[in-house]
Motif scaffolding. Sequence first.
Motif, short mmCIF file in Angstrom:
data_model
loop_
_atom_site.label_atom_id
_atom_site.label_comp_id
_atom_site.label_asym_id
_atom_site.label_seq_id
_atom_site.Cartn_x
_atom_site.Cartn_y
_atom_site.Cartn_z
N PHE A 68 0.84 -1.21 0.00
CA PHE A 68 0.00 0.00 0.00
C PHE A 68 0.87 1.26 0.00
O PHE A 68 0.59 2.22 -0.74
CB PHE A 68 -0.91 0.01 1.23
CG PHE A 68 -2.21 -0.70 1.02
CD1 PHE A 68 -2.87 -0.64 -0.19
CD2 PHE A 68 -2.78 -1.42 2.05
CE1 PHE A 68 -4.07 -1.29 -0.37
CE2 PHE A 68 -3.98 -2.09 1.89
CZ PHE A 68 -4.62 -2.01 0.67
N ILE A 69 1.94 1.25 0.83
CA ILE A 69 2.79 2.44 0.91
C ILE A 69 3.53 2.64 -0.41
O ILE A 69 3.67 3.77 -0.89
CB ILE A 69 3.77 2.30 2.10
CG1 ILE A 69 2.99 2.41 3.41
CG2 ILE A 69 4.83 3.38 2.06
CD1 ILE A 69 3.82 2.19 4.63
N ARG A 74 3.24 6.68 -5.42
CA ARG A 74 2.97 7.11 -6.79
C ARG A 74 1.82 8.10 -6.88
O ARG A 74 1.50 8.59 -7.94
CB ARG A 74 2.65 5.91 -7.67
CG ARG A 74 3.81 4.99 -7.88
CD ARG A 74 3.52 4.00 -8.96
NE ARG A 74 4.76 3.38 -9.42
CZ ARG A 74 4.85 2.70 -10.55
NH1 ARG A 74 3.81 2.56 -11.30
NH2 ARG A 74 6.00 2.18 -10.90
N THR A 75 1.13 8.35 -5.73
CA THR A 75 -0.01 9.27 -5.76
C THR A 75 0.32 10.47 -4.86
O THR A 75 1.40 10.56 -4.29
CB THR A 75 -1.28 8.59 -5.25
OG1 THR A 75 -1.11 8.32 -3.86
CG2 THR A 75 -1.52 7.29 -5.97
N ASP A 76 -0.66 11.39 -4.71
CA ASP A 76 -0.41 12.53 -3.83
C ASP A 76 -0.87 12.25 -2.41
O ASP A 76 -0.70 13.09 -1.54
CB ASP A 76 -1.09 13.79 -4.38
CG ASP A 76 -2.59 13.61 -4.51
OD1 ASP A 76 -3.06 12.47 -4.32
OD2 ASP A 76 -3.29 14.59 -4.80
N SER B 139 6.23 -0.67 -6.64
CA SER B 139 7.03 0.42 -6.09
C SER B 139 7.46 1.38 -7.19
O SER B 139 7.77 0.96 -8.30
CB SER B 139 8.26 -0.16 -5.40
OG SER B 139 9.05 -0.83 -6.34
N PRO B 140 7.46 2.69 -6.87
CA PRO B 140 7.78 3.68 -7.90
C PRO B 140 9.24 3.59 -8.29
O PRO B 140 10.09 3.25 -7.47
CB PRO B 140 7.48 5.00 -7.20
CG PRO B 140 7.60 4.71 -5.77
CD PRO B 140 7.17 3.29 -5.59
N PRO B 141 9.57 3.89 -9.56
CA PRO B 141 10.98 3.91 -9.96
C PRO B 141 11.72 5.01 -9.22
O PRO B 141 11.17 6.08 -8.96
CB PRO B 141 10.91 4.19 -11.47
CG PRO B 141 9.58 4.81 -11.68
CD PRO B 141 8.67 4.24 -10.65
#
Lengths: 81, 155
Positions: A68-69, A74-76, B139-141
Motif C-alpha cells: 500500500f505504501i 505514486r499518488t499525492d 514500487s515507484p521507480p
Amino acid sequence: MIWILDISLLLFLVICAIAAITIKDLLSAVVILSAYSLIMAIVWVEMQAVDVAFTEAAVGAGVTTVLFIAALARTDGRSED
Amino acid sequence: MSGIQESIIIRTVVRIMVPFIALFALYVIIHGASGPGGGFQGGVIFGAAIILYAMIYGIEDGKKIMSDKLNRILSSTGLVLYAGTGLLCLVFGGKFLQYNAVPLFPNPAETAAILMDVVEVGIGITVLAVMISLFFDISPPETEGDEMSPEEVEQ
C-alpha cells in the motif's frame, strides 16, 4: 476475566476500522489498517485459530502495508471524498 | 524515502536482521506440518525479508538479488514442485496428492512426511517470488534527482 480482554480488543478493532475509512490522509489510513490487522491477529489467537493469526500478521500487517505504501508513493496521498 | 535509506542505523539493522528473518521463514515452512505455519506464511516472511532489503538498499540492489528472470523461474518452479508431487501420486495409482501411494520409503507415513515438505517448499517458493515481483512492480521507480545528486555534487 478473559472476556474483558475480548471486549476491549473488539472495541479497538471497531475504532480502527472506522478511523481507517474516515481519515483523509491515506498514509495514516494505511498505518491504521496495519494496526487493525495486528489486533485482528490477536483476536484470531484468542479464537484458537493460530494458523489464521499467523497469516493475518504476516500478510495483513506486513506485506500488504508495504505494498500500500509503495502504491501511495505514486499518488499525492490525499482522499478526494 | 531517501532519508530512510541514508540512515546508518537502519542500514546496519536491516543487514543484520535479514538473515534471521529468512531463517525464521525456513523454520515456519518446515515446521508447518506439525504446528502453526506452512508454505504460504513462510514464503510471505521470506519475501518480506527481501522486500525489506530492497526497500532500504534500493530497488536496483534488490533486483541484483532477485532479478525479474529469477522471479519468473522461481514462481514456476514452485508450481512444478507442487503439481509434480501431485501428479507423481497419480502415476503410482493414488489420488492427486495422496502421498502414501508413492513407494519411496517402506514406511508410507515417512513418504507422506517427505512429500508434504516438498509441497510446502513449492508453495513457499512461488509465494516468495510472487510477493517480491508484486513489490517490484508496484514500487515507484527511483527518481533521477535523488540518484544523480551525489554524483553532481562530486562533479
